[in-house]
Design a protein around this motif. Structure first.
Motif, short mmCIF file in Angstrom:
data_model
loop_
_atom_site.label_atom_id
_atom_site.label_comp_id
_atom_site.label_asym_id
_atom_site.label_seq_id
_atom_site.Cartn_x
_atom_site.Cartn_y
_atom_site.Cartn_z
N VAL A 295 0.84 -1.21 0.00
CA VAL A 295 0.00 0.00 0.00
C VAL A 295 0.87 1.26 0.00
O VAL A 295 0.66 2.17 -0.81
N VAL A 296 1.85 1.30 0.89
CA VAL A 296 2.70 2.49 1.04
C VAL A 296 3.54 2.72 -0.22
O VAL A 296 3.53 3.81 -0.80
N ILE A 297 4.25 1.68 -0.66
CA ILE A 297 5.12 1.81 -1.84
C ILE A 297 4.30 2.13 -3.09
O ILE A 297 4.66 3.01 -3.88
N GLY A 298 3.20 1.41 -3.26
CA GLY A 298 2.37 1.61 -4.45
C GLY A 298 1.78 3.01 -4.51
O GLY A 298 1.76 3.63 -5.59
N THR A 299 1.30 3.51 -3.39
CA THR A 299 0.70 4.85 -3.38
C THR A 299 1.75 5.92 -3.66
O THR A 299 1.50 6.87 -4.42
N ILE A 300 2.94 5.76 -3.07
CA ILE A 300 4.01 6.73 -3.31
C ILE A 300 4.41 6.74 -4.78
O ILE A 300 4.53 7.80 -5.42
N LEU A 301 4.60 5.55 -5.37
CA LEU A 301 5.02 5.47 -6.77
C LEU A 301 3.94 5.99 -7.71
O LEU A 301 4.21 6.78 -8.62
N TYR A 302 2.70 5.55 -7.47
CA TYR A 302 1.62 5.97 -8.37
C TYR A 302 1.39 7.48 -8.29
O TYR A 302 1.34 8.17 -9.31
N GLN A 303 1.23 7.99 -7.06
CA GLN A 303 0.98 9.42 -6.91
C GLN A 303 2.21 10.23 -7.30
O GLN A 303 2.09 11.36 -7.78
#
Length: 349
Positions: A295-303
């Motif tokens: 969740v953390v890594i994906g949100t940072i990368l996507y956003q």
């Protein structure tokens, strides 16, 4: 060469490409005369706006219900909570708390109905979830026009009936979390309060998944036959995961609104499921396994990519490609993940 290939495979090809691209954009930011502090602030603000919506994916993935394309169901519950809070005239912190208090029981009811539906159609959850997501948005487009709201801050001024498309939260709970304990270093602003709120919810979900019920939920998702033989009520656990996901979606949109400063109604929720699904997949989750780290890594990368890329590109070539980037990343990552699932299924056979 083999070691590099092994690292890329373990990190994931989509994440590798997007991480390298974000680094390139940050390197180009000074060339485009963009302040790095302001750029990082935008990424952090987008992270806290979307992280809880991405977190809402975790319970359903763990129980084997798949990616929650029906996230708009929870979002609509959150919007109902938010508008009720404004309708009753709550302000400040009380307005934010009451929005959540109103939203949770609504989300619980929505989640129970949603869970019962998914239990009737096992194996086609993501298809049904997509239908549910589109349907609830269409239904609520009608409901926003006929529900008996009276607050002059929300209803159309010329008729007094129906809610406006966009409702300001100024004087209610605009940036109530984002400005709490915020840290300012030049143009870099860290929304500490919102980050801590996400961390609290993430900790609760992590702790739950390590309880007896949480372990049963993981067992249902990974091996339903074994779970049934162990005496676990599969339908009950699946329904619980759907309710949890729907409640998190409701809380997530309220946190999103406080950072954004407005409530957006009607068709706005229809476009919020795909970015959340893409973010958790980009973080390394699959359609049947997800962690808080994903969740953390994906949100940072996507956003990061949908925030940094348009800013740099606009400054360099005066061309707005934000929607193009968003669509490529969202649809591309989801297609990649689903394709991998099909390939893995063929290998097992």
């Amino acid at each position: 060469m083999q070691k590099i290939k092994s690292i890329i495979e373990s990190y994931g090809l989509p994440r590798t490409i997007i991480t390298c691209f974000i680094i390139l954009m940050f390197c180009l930011a000074p060339v485009a005369q963009i302040n790095m502090g302001a750029l990082m602030s935008n990424v952090l603000n987008r992270f806290v706006m979307n992280a809880i919506l991405v977190l809402a994916m975790v319970p359903m993935v763990h129980s084997g219900c798949g990616l929650n394309f029906g996230l708009p169901l929870g979002i609509e519950a959150g919007l109902l909570g938010a508008t009720l809070s404004v309708e009753f005239g709550f302000t400040g912190v009380t307005s934010f708390v009451m929005a959540i208090v109103f939203a949770i029981p609504i989300a619980t009811v929505f989640g129970l109905i949603y869970g019962l539906l998914l239990n009737k159609i096992k194996g086609g959850e993501m298809m049904i979830a997509t239908y549910v997501g589109f349907s609830i948005v269409s239904l609520m487009c009608i409901m926003w026009l006929i529900l008996p709201y009276h607050s002059p801050n929300m209803v159309w001024g010329y008729s007094g009936n129906g809610l406006r498309t966009t409702i300001t939260l100024e004087g209610y709970y605009s940036r109530i979390l984002s400005d709490l304990f915020k840290i300012e270093i030049g143009k870099l602003v860290i929304p500490t309060g919102a980050i801590l709120f996400f961390a609290l919810l993430a900790l609760i979900i992590w702790a739950f998944l390590h309880t007896k019920t949480g372990t049963a939920m993981t067992a249902v998702g990974s091996n339903p036959t074994f779970a049934k033989a162990a005496g676990i009520n599969i339908d009950k656990i699946r329904t619980l995961s759907v309710v949890m996901s729907t409640i998190l979606g409701a809380i997530g949109i309220i946190v999103y609104e406080q950072a954004f400063g407005y409530i957006q109604l009607y068709t706005a929720p229809i476009s919020m499921a795909m970015p959340a699904v893409a973010a958790i997949l980009l973080g390394g989750a699959s359609v049947n396994k997800a962690t808080i780290f994903n969740v953390v890594i994906g949100t940072i990368l996507y956003q990061g990519i949908v925030t940094v890329t348009p800013a740099v590109m606009n400054a360099l070539i005066a061309l707005d490609i934000s929607d193009v980037i968003r669509n490529i990343v969202s649809n591309g990552v989801i297609l990649y993940a689903l394709t991998r699932k099909i390939e893995e299924g063929k290998k097992r056979r």
